[in-house]
Design a protein around this motif. Structure first.
Motif, PDB file in Angstrom:
ATOM      1  N   LEU A  71       0.862  -1.173   0.000  1.00  0.00           N
ATOM      2  CA  LEU A  71       0.000   0.000   0.000  1.00  0.00           C
ATOM      3  C   LEU A  71       0.902   1.227   0.000  1.00  0.00           C
ATOM      4  CD1 LEU A  71      -2.424  -1.125   2.863  1.00  0.00           C
ATOM      5  CD2 LEU A  71      -2.713  -1.505   0.425  1.00  0.00           C
ATOM      6  N   VAL A  72       0.737   2.106  -0.971  1.00  0.00           N
ATOM      7  CA  VAL A  72       1.602   3.279  -1.088  1.00  0.00           C
ATOM      8  C   VAL A  72       0.741   4.527  -1.163  1.00  0.00           C
ATOM      9  CG1 VAL A  72       3.412   4.411  -2.406  1.00  0.00           C
ATOM     10  CG2 VAL A  72       3.355   1.913  -2.281  1.00  0.00           C
ATOM     11  N   GLU A  73       0.867   5.388  -0.155  1.00  0.00           N
ATOM     12  CA  GLU A  73       0.085   6.614  -0.094  1.00  0.00           C
ATOM     13  C   GLU A  73       0.835   7.788  -0.734  1.00  0.00           C
ATOM     14  OE1 GLU A  73      -0.450   4.509   3.990  1.00  0.00           O
ATOM     15  OE2 GLU A  73       1.189   4.970   2.590  1.00  0.00           O
ATOM     16  N   SER A  74       0.065   8.753  -1.193  1.00  0.00           N
ATOM     17  CA  SER A  74       0.612  10.004  -1.698  1.00  0.00           C
ATOM     18  C   SER A  74      -0.450  11.077  -1.586  1.00  0.00           C
ATOM     19  CB  SER A  74       1.079   9.859  -3.154  1.00  0.00           C
ATOM     20  OG  SER A  74      -0.017   9.546  -3.995  1.00  0.00           O
ATOM     21  N   SER A  88      -4.136   9.597  -2.034  1.00  0.00           N
ATOM     22  CA  SER A  88      -4.290   8.397  -2.848  1.00  0.00           C
ATOM     23  C   SER A  88      -3.533   7.250  -2.193  1.00  0.00           C
ATOM     24  CB  SER A  88      -3.729   8.618  -4.252  1.00  0.00           C
ATOM     25  OG  SER A  88      -4.392   9.667  -4.910  1.00  0.00           O
ATOM     26  N   CYS A  89      -4.052   6.060  -2.369  1.00  0.00           N
ATOM     27  CA  CYS A  89      -3.404   4.850  -1.863  1.00  0.00           C
ATOM     28  C   CYS A  89      -3.442   3.808  -2.970  1.00  0.00           C
ATOM     29  CB  CYS A  89      -4.113   4.344  -0.609  1.00  0.00           C
ATOM     30  SG  CYS A  89      -3.498   2.745  -0.008  1.00  0.00           S
ATOM     31  N   VAL A  90      -2.300   3.557  -3.560  1.00  0.00           N
ATOM     32  CA  VAL A  90      -2.207   2.552  -4.610  1.00  0.00           C
ATOM     33  C   VAL A  90      -1.929   1.200  -3.967  1.00  0.00           C
ATOM     34  CG1 VAL A  90      -1.013   1.816  -6.692  1.00  0.00           C
ATOM     35  CG2 VAL A  90      -1.372   4.251  -6.261  1.00  0.00           C
ATOM     36  N   THR A  91      -2.730   0.214  -4.321  1.00  0.00           N
ATOM     37  CA  THR A  91      -2.593  -1.106  -3.717  1.00  0.00           C
ATOM     38  C   THR A  91      -2.108  -2.116  -4.745  1.00  0.00           C
ATOM     39  OG1 THR A  91      -4.809  -1.905  -4.251  1.00  0.00           O
ATOM     40  CG2 THR A  91      -4.583  -0.496  -2.318  1.00  0.00           C
ATOM     41  N   SER A  92      -1.468  -3.161  -4.274  1.00  0.00           N
ATOM     42  CA  SER A  92      -1.034  -4.227  -5.174  1.00  0.00           C
ATOM     43  C   SER A  92      -2.173  -5.214  -5.345  1.00  0.00           C
ATOM     44  CB  SER A  92       0.197  -4.940  -4.611  1.00  0.00           C
ATOM     45  OG  SER A  92      -0.091  -5.493  -3.343  1.00  0.00           O
ATOM     46  N   GLY A  93      -2.338  -5.722  -6.511  1.00  0.00           N
ATOM     47  CA  GLY A  93      -3.361  -6.719  -6.752  1.00  0.00           C
ATOM     48  C   GLY A  93      -4.766  -6.147  -6.738  1.00  0.00           C
ATOM     49  N   ARG A  94      -5.743  -7.000  -6.646  1.00  0.00           N
ATOM     50  CA  ARG A  94      -7.146  -6.591  -6.686  1.00  0.00           C
ATOM     51  C   ARG A  94      -7.667  -6.314  -5.288  1.00  0.00           C
ATOM     52  NH1 ARG A  94     -10.349  -7.482 -10.795  1.00  0.00           N
ATOM     53  NH2 ARG A  94     -12.010  -8.260  -9.468  1.00  0.00           N
ATOM     54  N   PHE A 135     -14.875  14.767   4.721  1.00  0.00           N
ATOM     55  CA  PHE A 135     -14.016  13.806   4.031  1.00  0.00           C
ATOM     56  C   PHE A 135     -14.879  12.808   3.267  1.00  0.00           C
ATOM     57  CE2 PHE A 135     -10.102  13.912   7.098  1.00  0.00           C
ATOM     58  CZ  PHE A 135     -10.077  15.298   7.002  1.00  0.00           C
ATOM     59  N   THR A 136     -14.345  12.319   2.135  1.00  0.00           N
ATOM     60  CA  THR A 136     -15.035  11.306   1.345  1.00  0.00           C
ATOM     61  C   THR A 136     -14.034  10.253   0.912  1.00  0.00           C
ATOM     62  OG1 THR A 136     -16.609  12.950   0.494  1.00  0.00           O
ATOM     63  CG2 THR A 136     -16.450  10.853  -0.675  1.00  0.00           C
ATOM     64  N   ILE A 137     -14.347   8.997   1.188  1.00  0.00           N
ATOM     65  CA  ILE A 137     -13.507   7.883   0.749  1.00  0.00           C
ATOM     66  C   ILE A 137     -14.120   7.286  -0.513  1.00  0.00           C
ATOM     67  CG2 ILE A 137     -14.701   6.195   2.232  1.00  0.00           C
ATOM     68  CD1 ILE A 137     -11.965   4.791   2.562  1.00  0.00           C
ATOM     69  N   SER A 138     -13.263   6.949  -1.464  1.00  0.00           N
ATOM     70  CA  SER A 138     -13.742   6.350  -2.705  1.00  0.00           C
ATOM     71  C   SER A 138     -12.636   5.478  -3.267  1.00  0.00           C
ATOM     72  CB  SER A 138     -14.146   7.423  -3.715  1.00  0.00           C
ATOM     73  OG  SER A 138     -13.027   8.216  -4.068  1.00  0.00           O
ATOM     74  N   GLN A 154      -7.818   1.037 -11.214  1.00  0.00           N
ATOM     75  CA  GLN A 154      -6.508   1.590 -10.886  1.00  0.00           C
ATOM     76  C   GLN A 154      -5.968   1.035  -9.580  1.00  0.00           C
ATOM     77  OE1 GLN A 154      -4.753   3.692 -12.873  1.00  0.00           O
ATOM     78  NE2 GLN A 154      -6.409   3.487 -14.389  1.00  0.00           N
ATOM     79  N   ASN A 155      -6.736   0.169  -8.937  1.00  0.00           N
ATOM     80  CA  ASN A 155      -6.339  -0.375  -7.622  1.00  0.00           C
ATOM     81  C   ASN A 155      -5.952   0.737  -6.659  1.00  0.00           C
ATOM     82  OD1 ASN A 155      -6.698  -3.097  -8.294  1.00  0.00           O
ATOM     83  ND2 ASN A 155      -4.691  -3.167  -9.270  1.00  0.00           N
ATOM     84  N   THR A 156      -6.774   1.769  -6.630  1.00  0.00           N
ATOM     85  CA  THR A 156      -6.452   2.956  -5.838  1.00  0.00           C
ATOM     86  C   THR A 156      -7.639   3.344  -4.979  1.00  0.00           C
ATOM     87  OG1 THR A 156      -4.945   3.754  -7.555  1.00  0.00           O
ATOM     88  CG2 THR A 156      -5.698   5.358  -5.927  1.00  0.00           C
ATOM     89  N   VAL A 157      -7.340   3.717  -3.738  1.00  0.00           N
ATOM     90  CA  VAL A 157      -8.332   4.241  -2.820  1.00  0.00           C
ATOM     91  C   VAL A 157      -7.989   5.701  -2.554  1.00  0.00           C
ATOM     92  CG1 VAL A 157      -9.346   4.036  -0.520  1.00  0.00           C
ATOM     93  CG2 VAL A 157      -8.658   1.990  -1.767  1.00  0.00           C
ATOM     94  N   TYR A 158      -9.003   6.538  -2.519  1.00  0.00           N
ATOM     95  CA  TYR A 158      -8.793   7.971  -2.329  1.00  0.00           C
ATOM     96  C   TYR A 158      -9.443   8.442  -1.024  1.00  0.00           C
ATOM     97  CZ  TYR A 158      -7.915   7.675  -7.346  1.00  0.00           C
ATOM     98  OH  TYR A 158      -7.435   7.325  -8.581  1.00  0.00           O
ATOM     99  N   LEU A 159      -8.907   9.525  -0.514  1.00  0.00           N
ATOM    100  CA  LEU A 159      -9.549  10.229   0.592  1.00  0.00           C
ATOM    101  C   LEU A 159      -9.569  11.709   0.226  1.00  0.00           C
ATOM    102  CD1 LEU A 159     -10.810   9.930   3.444  1.00  0.00           C
ATOM    103  CD2 LEU A 159      -8.576  10.611   4.357  1.00  0.00           C
ATOM    104  N   GLN A 160     -10.731  12.195  -0.159  1.00  0.00           N
ATOM    105  CA  GLN A 160     -10.905  13.612  -0.447  1.00  0.00           C
ATOM    106  C   GLN A 160     -11.184  14.340   0.859  1.00  0.00           C
ATOM    107  OE1 GLN A 160     -10.694  15.369  -3.444  1.00  0.00           O
ATOM    108  NE2 GLN A 160     -10.870  17.160  -2.112  1.00  0.00           N
ATOM    109  N   MET A 161     -10.362  15.318   1.175  1.00  0.00           N
ATOM    110  CA  MET A 161     -10.486  16.032   2.441  1.00  0.00           C
ATOM    111  C   MET A 161     -10.758  17.506   2.153  1.00  0.00           C
ATOM    112  SD  MET A 161      -7.364  14.264   4.584  1.00  0.00           S
ATOM    113  CE  MET A 161      -6.099  15.073   3.617  1.00  0.00           C
ATOM    114  N   ASN A 162     -11.917  17.972   2.562  1.00  0.00           N
ATOM    115  CA  ASN A 162     -12.317  19.365   2.370  1.00  0.00           C
ATOM    116  C   ASN A 162     -12.473  20.053   3.721  1.00  0.00           C
ATOM    117  OD1 ASN A 162     -12.496  18.865  -0.433  1.00  0.00           O
ATOM    118  ND2 ASN A 162     -14.646  18.241  -0.239  1.00  0.00           N
TER     119      ASN A 162
END
Length: 120
Positions: free
Chosen positions: A4-7, A21-27, A68-71, A76-84
């Protein structure tokens, strides 16, 4: 091995926004629950938000509800956290995590984290 790699962290003024953003390996996103946690200096790690397998359900800490919104993007095997509407109290290292089940009750893999600093 799950990775898991965040940015997306950084310095922002109060009231501003960031998207992590959090890019994950695999599905990972399609098969497991994913979540975001944070840890401020001198404090314990706390839950921020989670999404069940494939994003069917989301859950938020009271302190971030409505801001905040998680999606996720399974392609892209990516999880996001939108923070307003960020506040100085949101300053922390934010980590994403995978839950061994599809519901967010067995967190077993963690990223290294990304620093979010909110200035007043």
């Amino acid at each position: 091995q799950v990775q898991l790699v965040e940015s997306g962290g950084g310095l922002v003024q109060a009231g501003g926004s960031l998207r992590l953003s959090c890019v994950t390996s695999g599905r990972t996103f399609a098969s497991y629950a994913m979540g975001w946690f944070r840890q401020a200096p001198g404090k314990e790690r706390e839950f921020v938000a989670s999404t069940s397998r494939s994003g069917a359900r989301t859950n938020y800490a009271d302190s971030v509800k409505g801001r905040f919104t998680i999606s996720g993007d399974s392609g892209q095997n990516t999880v996001y956290l939108q923070m307003n509407s960020l506040k100085p109290g949101d300053t922390a290292v934010y980590c994403c995590a995978r839950s061994a089940d599809g519901y967010g009750s067995a967190w077993d893999f963690w990223g290294q984290g990304t620093q979010v600093t909110v200035s007043s």
